[in-house]
Design an enzyme around this catalytic site. Sequence first.
Site, PDB file in Angstrom:
ATOM      1  N   GLU A 276       8.876   1.621  11.517  1.00  0.00           N
ATOM      2  CA  GLU A 276      10.126   2.649  11.308  1.00  0.00           C
ATOM      3  C   GLU A 276       9.362   3.872  11.297  1.00  0.00           C
ATOM      4  OE1 GLU A 276      13.026   2.012  11.146  1.00  0.00           O
ATOM      5  OE2 GLU A 276      13.118  -0.297  10.764  1.00  0.00           O
TER       6      GLU A 276
ATOM      7  N   CYS B  13      13.430  10.591   7.320  1.00  0.00           N
ATOM      8  CA  CYS B  13      13.387  10.383   8.739  1.00  0.00           C
ATOM      9  C   CYS B  13      14.407  10.308   9.351  1.00  0.00           C
ATOM     10  CB  CYS B  13      12.591   8.645   8.673  1.00  0.00           C
ATOM     11  SG  CYS B  13      13.929   7.599   7.805  1.00  0.00           S
TER      12      CYS B  13
ATOM     13  N   LYS C 225       1.084  -1.187  -0.116  1.00  0.00           N
ATOM     14  CA  LYS C 225      -0.006  -0.053   0.059  1.00  0.00           C
ATOM     15  C   LYS C 225       0.892   1.263   0.031  1.00  0.00           C
ATOM     16  CE  LYS C 225      -2.229   2.941   1.726  1.00  0.00           C
ATOM     17  NZ  LYS C 225      -1.687   4.355   1.303  1.00  0.00           N
TER      18      LYS C 225
ATOM     19  N   GLU D 105       9.180  16.741  14.937  1.00  0.00           N
ATOM     20  CA  GLU D 105       9.741  16.328  13.599  1.00  0.00           C
ATOM     21  C   GLU D 105       8.932  17.491  12.486  1.00  0.00           C
ATOM     22  OE1 GLU D 105       8.729  12.520  11.538  1.00  0.00           O
ATOM     23  OE2 GLU D 105      10.508  12.285  10.982  1.00  0.00           O
TER      24      GLU D 105
HETATM   25  P1  NAD Z   1       1.694   8.666   7.087  1.00  0.00           P
HETATM   26  O1  NAD Z   1       1.833   7.750   8.447  1.00  0.00           O
HETATM   27  O2  NAD Z   1       0.825   9.335   7.215  1.00  0.00           O
HETATM   28  O3  NAD Z   1       1.513   7.525   5.944  1.00  0.00           O
HETATM   29  C1  NAD Z   1       2.336   6.163   5.676  1.00  0.00           C
HETATM   30  C2  NAD Z   1       1.523   5.452   5.080  1.00  0.00           C
HETATM   31  O4  NAD Z   1       0.656   4.678   5.971  1.00  0.00           O
HETATM   32  C3  NAD Z   1       0.909   5.861   3.850  1.00  0.00           C
HETATM   33  O5  NAD Z   1       0.691   4.672   2.884  1.00  0.00           O
HETATM   34  C4  NAD Z   1      -0.643   6.127   4.438  1.00  0.00           C
HETATM   35  O6  NAD Z   1      -1.351   5.987   3.363  1.00  0.00           O
HETATM   36  C5  NAD Z   1      -0.706   4.881   5.327  1.00  0.00           C
HETATM   37  N1  NAD Z   1      -1.579   5.164   6.198  1.00  0.00           N
HETATM   38  C6  NAD Z   1      -2.141   6.185   6.868  1.00  0.00           C
HETATM   39  N2  NAD Z   1      -3.292   6.065   7.755  1.00  0.00           N
HETATM   40  C7  NAD Z   1      -3.190   4.698   7.914  1.00  0.00           C
HETATM   41  C8  NAD Z   1      -4.217   3.649   8.769  1.00  0.00           C
HETATM   42  N3  NAD Z   1      -5.034   4.484   9.451  1.00  0.00           N
HETATM   43  N4  NAD Z   1      -3.863   2.489   8.509  1.00  0.00           N
HETATM   44  C9  NAD Z   1      -2.843   1.944   7.621  1.00  0.00           C
HETATM   45  N5  NAD Z   1      -2.058   2.629   6.750  1.00  0.00           N
HETATM   46  C10 NAD Z   1      -2.362   4.118   7.157  1.00  0.00           C
HETATM   47  O7  NAD Z   1       3.058   9.172   7.096  1.00  0.00           O
HETATM   48  P2  NAD Z   1       3.726  10.000   5.933  1.00  0.00           P
HETATM   49  O8  NAD Z   1       3.199  11.354   6.298  1.00  0.00           O
HETATM   50  O9  NAD Z   1       3.397   9.452   4.590  1.00  0.00           O
HETATM   51  O10 NAD Z   1       5.361   9.888   5.950  1.00  0.00           O
HETATM   52  C11 NAD Z   1       6.248  10.651   6.891  1.00  0.00           C
HETATM   53  C12 NAD Z   1       6.525  10.088   8.132  1.00  0.00           C
HETATM   54  O11 NAD Z   1       7.275   8.947   7.837  1.00  0.00           O
HETATM   55  C13 NAD Z   1       7.452  10.919   8.706  1.00  0.00           C
HETATM   56  O12 NAD Z   1       6.874  11.069  10.067  1.00  0.00           O
HETATM   57  C14 NAD Z   1       8.893   9.923   8.658  1.00  0.00           C
HETATM   58  O13 NAD Z   1       9.843  10.418   9.668  1.00  0.00           O
HETATM   59  C15 NAD Z   1       8.350   9.034   8.665  1.00  0.00           C
HETATM   60  N6  NAD Z   1       9.551   7.923   8.101  1.00  0.00           N
HETATM   61  C16 NAD Z   1      10.189   7.057   8.713  1.00  0.00           C
HETATM   62  C17 NAD Z   1      11.294   6.569   8.315  1.00  0.00           C
HETATM   63  C18 NAD Z   1      12.046   5.495   9.000  1.00  0.00           C
HETATM   64  O14 NAD Z   1      12.901   4.481   8.413  1.00  0.00           O
HETATM   65  N7  NAD Z   1      11.787   5.239  10.322  1.00  0.00           N
HETATM   66  C19 NAD Z   1      11.450   6.611   7.032  1.00  0.00           C
HETATM   67  C20 NAD Z   1      10.660   7.498   6.177  1.00  0.00           C
HETATM   68  C21 NAD Z   1       9.681   8.086   6.683  1.00  0.00           C
END
Ligand code: NAD
Length: 484
Positions: free
Chosen positions: A252, A286, A177, A386
């Site tokens: 992550e 991240c 997804k 963040e």
């Molecule tokens: P997000 O959590 O909004 O979305 C991530 C994914 O989860 C998307 O595919 C989204 O559609 C899905 N999602 C959202 N709500 C959901 C739910 N209720 N159930 C299942 N899936 C759901 O995050 P974002 O804004 O897309 O990404 C940014 C974040 O990702 C930042 O906080 C960043 O730090 C983090 N990040 C972490 C790492 C790491 O390795 N630790 C790497 C990259 C990004």
Amino acid sequence: MTELGRKQLLIGGVWRDASNGATQPVVNPATEATIAEVAAATPDDVDAAVRAARTACSGAWGQIAARERGRLLWRLGEVLTDRIDEIARLETLHNGKPITESRHVEIPMAIECLQYFAGWADKIHGETIPVKGGQFVYTRREPLGVVAVIVPWNFPLLLTMWKVAPALAAGNTVVIKPASQTPLTALALGELAAVAGLPPGVINVVTGSGASAGQALVEHPGVNKVAFTGDSATGRGIMRSAAATVKPVSLELGGKSPNIVFADADLDAAVRGATIGIFYGKGEVCAAGSRLLVERSIKDAFMSRLIERTKKMVAGDPLDPKTRLGPLSSRGQLERVLGYVEGAKREGATLVAGGSRTDIGTGKGFFMQPTVFDAVQPDMTIAREEVFGPVLAVMDFDDVEQAIARANDSVYGLAAGVWTRDLARAHHVASRLEAGTVWVNTYNVYDTAAPFGGYKQSGFGREMGMHALESYTQVKTVWIELRS
Ligand code: NAD
């Protein structure tokens, strides 16, 4: 008609529209143009994808010998390499990252990750264990089944591959997804899986919203594990939802990583590391080194070099190979980051570079100036939350203990940087930092063989390296009575 047209879901090797015909737009953040319409999967579509993945797991994929599985994954890497220019361009079009980052760093890393784990496929095995009763006891390392791969928009294909490659190498099948903003390269991966000869249903791709498609995937009883990268709040919700069916999850999550510069550091290298640490990937990283801690005795000298270097970074067309700073990934992200900038000014931090939206002469695009705040105090929002954009918060410290205390003063613990010529101090500080990765005299380097993941609220589970395989296998113990 959009530039890239209409994209369907990939379920069991078949491309199809969402069951209710719904679609959602994909926007190029550099031009604000809609470049594609992708299907928005319903819970029924997610159910079909999970069923297809289950069928493939116990059927075609499950019956392939491990070495052949590895060969197919390696082949997929070759097919991706043949199409690398096209895939890198897609990554830049939907995310806005400079083409030099997509083409020369991230897509090659994704392919390398796949081929690294292809090599593991026939080396995942159990052990024999001596027991007091004399029975013959051995373990088998078995796949979990169907893995839900849920990823954010900042490194769309790379973060997908960090999960898909070990999951498939271990014999699982996946339902991916991707983030709503950046679904194009996951769809390309699904397309190329068939070209490489992977059986239908091994890689399924359901595009759509997190609240609907993502949530349905997490709740589905046919999913055996959720591998998630994304926001901390989303991650907490996924843990709660996964509890209902007792699914293992690996998370992550976010970070607020400290980059610590001691007075004895090579200052030119440290300035380079500080800017790469925060401005690579537009700061939508991240592990971005978003808190810069500089020893007070060198702070003025360091800051003048840092500001000079920052001001030289100019946003440009991400498809231009010379561009090093692209647009933020969406209008929402730009607004969020600008909100943090205003908040930091209100709380009393000193803006010393950037701070505003910018453009590249087209009047379009979500571009932002690289931004630096000085005189940041540890309790300010900009030091704690963040931002996920090109915004650096600079603080000072007087000695090693204060540097370590300030660095660890965060709910996050994803990564940290240390700049010093003192070898003993480097090891000492590395051992005391609460972070899953510590870089010494470098920043933002990765290798498929080296594990990556968080301490504290940055998550748990490790991506890459042999450690990742533990997240995608389960151990079965078999007892054979030897007395007849
Ligand atoms: P997000 O959590 O909004 O979305 C991530 C994914 O989860 C998307 O595919 C989204 O559609 C899905 N999602 C959202 N709500 C959901 C739910 N209720 N159930 C299942 N899936 C759901 O995050 P974002 O804004 O897309 O990404 C940014 C974040 O990702 C930042 O906080 C960043 O730090 C983090 N990040 C972490 C790492 C790491 O390795 N630790 C790497 C990259 C990004």
